[in-house]
Design an enzyme around this catalytic site. Structure first.
Site, PDB file in Angstrom:
ATOM      1  CB  ALA A 165      46.577 104.859  -7.501  1.00  0.00           C
ATOM      2  CG  ASN A 166      47.447 106.695 -11.662  1.00  0.00           C
ATOM      3  OD1 ASN A 166      47.144 107.859 -11.432  1.00  0.00           O
ATOM      4  ND2 ASN A 166      48.500 106.111 -11.106  1.00  0.00           N
ATOM      5  CD1 TRP A 214      46.317  94.784  -3.288  1.00  0.00           C
ATOM      6  CD2 TRP A 214      46.269  94.202  -1.131  1.00  0.00           C
ATOM      7  NE1 TRP A 214      47.600  94.763  -2.836  1.00  0.00           N
ATOM      8  CE2 TRP A 214      47.608  94.406  -1.508  1.00  0.00           C
ATOM      9  CE3 TRP A 214      45.985  93.805   0.190  1.00  0.00           C
ATOM     10  CZ2 TRP A 214      48.669  94.237  -0.620  1.00  0.00           C
ATOM     11  CZ3 TRP A 214      47.043  93.637   1.077  1.00  0.00           C
ATOM     12  CH2 TRP A 214      48.374  93.859   0.659  1.00  0.00           C
ATOM     13  NE  ARG A 258      55.077 100.501  33.745  1.00  0.00           N
ATOM     14  CZ  ARG A 258      55.021  99.193  33.675  1.00  0.00           C
ATOM     15  NH1 ARG A 258      54.176  98.531  34.448  1.00  0.00           N
ATOM     16  NH2 ARG A 258      55.798  98.527  32.862  1.00  0.00           N
ATOM     17  CD  GLN A 312      51.781 119.764  33.504  1.00  0.00           C
ATOM     18  OE1 GLN A 312      52.820 120.230  33.062  1.00  0.00           O
ATOM     19  NE2 GLN A 312      51.025 120.416  34.357  1.00  0.00           N
ATOM     20  CB  VAL A 357      51.499 101.656  27.370  1.00  0.00           C
ATOM     21  CG1 VAL A 357      51.712 100.270  27.935  1.00  0.00           C
ATOM     22  CG2 VAL A 357      50.036 102.072  27.532  1.00  0.00           C
ATOM     23  N   GLY A 358      54.655 102.619  27.177  1.00  0.00           N
ATOM     24  CA  GLY A 358      56.055 102.204  27.210  1.00  0.00           C
ATOM     25  C   GLY A 358      56.242 100.822  26.632  1.00  0.00           C
ATOM     26  CG  ASP A 385      37.310 101.808   1.120  1.00  0.00           C
ATOM     27  OD1 ASP A 385      36.761 100.950   0.432  1.00  0.00           O
ATOM     28  OD2 ASP A 385      36.718 102.812   1.560  1.00  0.00           O
TER      29      ASP A 385
END
Lengths: 434, 414
Positions: B140-141, B170, B290, B300, B360-361, B385
């Protein structure tokens, strides 16, 4: 036609012209917001509104086919972003008038348009129109069957007239500059007390001056401080029988059509407010050290907050353009996309403005900087043009429930080749990794 | 040219054909994800990858001027959405190869392009390329001055060769099908031990099989289970001096260029995974009661959760399209929009898929439904990436700090 995000030369010209007008005329008119009462504040905007009309901005919102200069909702979006970024109150007076004309533009007859539109097409005066849908007690359930109240305002036939009785509130500019009413009001009312909501509600035109129109109060709104949001009453107000717009009983469908275009524009309002707040905050972060060694933008937390805000702004703008374009091309995904633009844009604006205030810190709590006013304006966006909870999300919910709508591909123009059920079975045949 | 969202006839055809290929070929290949080890899973995707290459999909990712069939990043977005929504692992193997070729496509001379791209333009075989950027210990650096380590892998000049030493990690498909290396590796390495980072780092192409490449391990990743992300060493790997890509010392800029293009596509990966999850959740909500009286979509809370998910998907898709279009038209705002598409699309995907699982649970916790697989794939998007925290947001932060930065430039409105 292909995917493209570039403005035409004409749109670029519209953008620059709107920006210049906003800077020269709308910016100084913000002063009106400091006056003590809502009516004084609204009255003080009249010269600037007259200047908007004289410069042709109302004509630019009325379709070419109706005698105006508007080539599509994308053009309105480009113009509105520039105006709203500088002065939400006045821009809402303009766009509220356009919304007030929409039932006439969408549902009116040629004869009705010829009679009523000329004052709005002239580049003079301060013409106002209002779409009277909302009522005291709330209108999120306007289509409710009995015993729900639904639309409470009534229109009853007496000979060749409709007699209108009822109360309305939150209708932009509805009581006009003098409490006697806007030039044109499109009033949602129950025209058949016994019919179901989808056949019993109509939109009736009320032209100024009309006796039986009574101003009650101007709401002292949390934002849009120099925009008029009155509460008022129709008391046996009489209009000719021919003043119904569209089909008698087709009022709710016409209302939905009007609010669809307006919903896409509410997303653009959000972009405009966030854009102004972002520009201010970025300038602050690049210049202010707040006692430290470096400008505060050197702090990672500040840079990241700004990066996230800008990301959200670009996402909202892209979705709004998509929605406006869908409305312009009468795409079947237009309603869905317009409401998504409204819900996403409006809620993002409140979040982003709050976050940007945290970047600036306590200084943002001073009305000498614009963030407080912008947030106050933004607070309206999830609530007006149909509240997100009550109306807009329910419309999306209804679309999702409609059996003929398939998967998420519809709104992107990607014709789905299989329905969700085939999709499910194809996935269910594969036991995914363990 | 005007604001428009209509696919051309050619793009509609690309979308239709990609969807059909995904359904007929890529769905089945998800079985590879069930195998026990990362290498066994990757190996099992080879026939599918060969079919992708044979059907011309890799050519469709390589720009026409370089000999391929690609007309722009928007076309790639349309293709990627169809593929990724059905099989993220194999699609990433193909697009990881495209990323591996990007330093050549962006920085290579006509001679290098002609020489190195040949195996990738043939609609046959299973050619792989990898962009070797990340290193053990983190990258990252990579632009850090001393005493920060920055890029640790080194390349020193010996006669007509560069000799590369270091470790990488990676990198999609980097060790190839046989642990001997992909067909082409573009290696980010330090070519000048003394210079500042913006003059010391270069990208050098290495052709496989790579003598000196030592396979260490295949990472057992959370998602993208049938995609290969190895850890490996480069020990005295020699490559001809004319394989240095672009300007010597300008490797960090070339790296940023390559990752900007793919950032816009990561936004589309997010869209693709959310779309697959949404289709399943919508169908479930419309058909499952269900134990109640109504299909659960009548509730709702369920309707609102679906509405919010769909809203986010549409916003992510158009921001990504806009970023791709900006890159295609070489807009000055392309970097900003691409990074924003990556951040927004990737973080939205994790959140939206999690929310849809709640709709969906507990059934969504069963691997027979696609949610867990999609969520595990999505978890990579904010961190690969270029991790959103480490690289992508810093890119935005740097842009914002520039004196000439104009917030309206990204919408063409400055």
């Amino acid at each position: 036609m292909a995917i493209d995000f570039r403005l035409t030369a004409r749109q670029r010209e519209l953008q620059l012209q709107s920006r210049k007008f906003a800077k020269d005329v709308l910016y100084p008119a913000i002063e009106a917001e400091t006056l003590p009462t809502p009516e004084e504040r609204f009255a003080a905007t009249k010269p600037a509104y007259e200047a908007m009309i004289a410069a042709g901005f109302l004509r630019k919102c009325i379709p070419i086919s109706a005698g105006g200069e508007n080539a599509g909702l994308i053009d309105t979006a480009i113009m509105v972003e520039e105006l709203y970024a500088v002065n939400a109150s006045l821009t809402l007076t303009l766009i509220g008038t356009v919304l007030g004309l929409l039932p006439l533009l969408i549902g009116g007859t040629e004869q009705q348009r010829k009679r009523l539109l000329p004052p709005f097409l002239r580049q003079a005066g301060a013409p106002l129109a209002g779409f009277c849908a909302t009522e005291p007690g709330g209108s999120a359930n306007a289509a409710a069957p009995a015993p729900g109240e639904g639309v409470r305002t009534t229109a009853s036939l007496a000979g060749d007239s409709w007699i209108i009785d009822g109360r309305k509130s939150w209708v932009s500019s509805a009581t006009g500059w003098d409490r006697k009413g806007a030039d044109v009001l499109c009033v949602l009312c129950r025209s058949d007390p016994d019919a179901a909501a989808d056949r019993g509600i109509s939109i009736v035109l009320v032209e100024r001056p009309a006796s039986g129109f009574l101003f009650e109060r101007a709401i002292d709104a949390a934002g849009h401080r120099a925009h008029l949001l009155p509460q008022f009453r129709f008391d046996g107000l009489r209009v000719p029988r021919a003043n119904v717009l569209g089909n008698v009983g087709g009022g709710l469908a016409l209302t939905a059509a009007c609010f669809t275009g307006a919903a896409a524009l509410v997303g653009v309002f959000a972009v405009a407010l966030m854009r102004t707040a972002f520009e201010f905050t970025l300038g602050f972060a690049c210049n202010e050290r707040r006692g430290g060694i470096h400008p505060v933008i050197e702090h990672q937390a500040v840079g990241y907050a700004l990066a996230d805000a800008k990301t959200a702004i670009e996402a909202v703008r892209s979705l709004c353009w998509r929605a406006c374009r869908a409305v312009d091309t009468q795409s079947p995904g237009a309603e869905e996309l317009a409401i998504e633009a409204k819900v996403f844009g409006s809620e993002t604006a409140v979040t982003v403005l709050t976050d940007l205030m945290r970047v600036v810190g306590i200084e943002s709590y001073d009305h000498a900087v614009p963030l407080g006013r912008l947030l106050q304006d933004a607070l309206a966006l999830p609530l007006f043009g149909g509240g997100n909870i009550g109306v807009r999300r329910r419309r999306l919910h209804a679309i999702l429930k409609a059996a003929e709508v398939q998967s998420d591909c519809g709104a992107s123009g990607a014709n789905p080749t299989r329905n969700a059920s085939a999709w499910k079975s194809s996935l269910m045949t594969v036991i995914v990794s363990g | 040219m005007a604001i428009d969202f209509t696919l051309t006839a050619q793009q509609q055809e690309l979308q239709r054909a990609s969807r059909k290929f995904a359904k007929e070929v890529l769905v089945e290949a998800r079985r590879a994800e069930l195998l026990a080890t990362p290498e066994a899973r990757f190996a099992a995707t080879k026939p599918t990858y060969e079919a992708m290459v044979a059907a011309g999909y890799l050519r469709k990712c390589i720009p026409a001027p370089a000999g391929g069939d690609n007309a722009g990043l928007l076309d790639l977005a349309i293709l990627s959405e169809e593929f990724y929504s059905v099989n993220a692992s194999v699609t990433l193997t193909m697009l990881g190869t495209v990323l591996g070729l990007l330093p050549i496509l962006l920085g290579g001379s006509p001679d290098q392009c002609q020489r190195l791209l040949v195996p990738f333009l043939r609609p046959g075989g299973a050619p792989l390329a990898g962009f070797c950027f990340s290193e053990p210990g983190g990258s990252a650096n990579a632009g850090s001055p001393p005493p920060g380590e920055g890029v640790r892998t080194t390349a020193r000049r010996e006669g007509d060769n560069w000799v590369i030493n270091g470790r990488k990690k990676w990198v999609s498909s980097a060790t190839g099908w046989d642990r001997k290396g992909a067909d082409v590796l573009c290696v980010v390495c330090r070519t000048d031990p003394a210079a500042a980072p913006d003059a010391a780092i270069s990208v050098i192409a290495v052709e496989g099989p790579v003598t000196g490449l030592v396979f260490e391990r295949a990472i057992d990743t959370i998602g993208h289970r049938a995609h290969l992300v190895p850890e490996f060493s480069l020990r005295n790997v020699a490559t001809p001096h004319h394989n240095l890509l672009g300007q010597q010392g300008a490797g960090l800029a070339l790296t940023a260029g390559a990752f900007t293009a793919t950032a816009a596509l990561v936004g589309i990966f997010g869209v693709a995974l959310m779309r697959a999850a949404f289709e399943f959740a919508l169908h479930f909500a419309r058909t499952e009661k269900r134990g109640g009286v109504h299909a659960i979509i009548e509730h709702q809370a369920v309707g609102y959760a679906l509405a919010d998910a769909k809203t986010t998907i549409e916003a992510a898709r158009y921001l990504s399209w806009r970023a791709c279009h900006a890159l295609d038209t070489q807009s000055p705002a392309a970097e900003e929009l691409a990074v924003q598409a990556k951040i927004f699309g990737s973080e939205a995907a994790v959140r939206v898929i999690t929310d849809l699982m709640r709709v969906v649970g507990v059934e969504s916790y069963d691997q027979e439904t696609p949610f867990a697989g999609l969520l595990r794939d999505a978890l990579a998007l904010p961190i690969f990436d270029g991790g959103n925290m480490g690289v992508r947001r810093r890119q935005l932060h740097t842009l914002l700090k520039r004196n000439d930065y104009d917030p309206l430039a990204a919408s063409g409105a400055a």
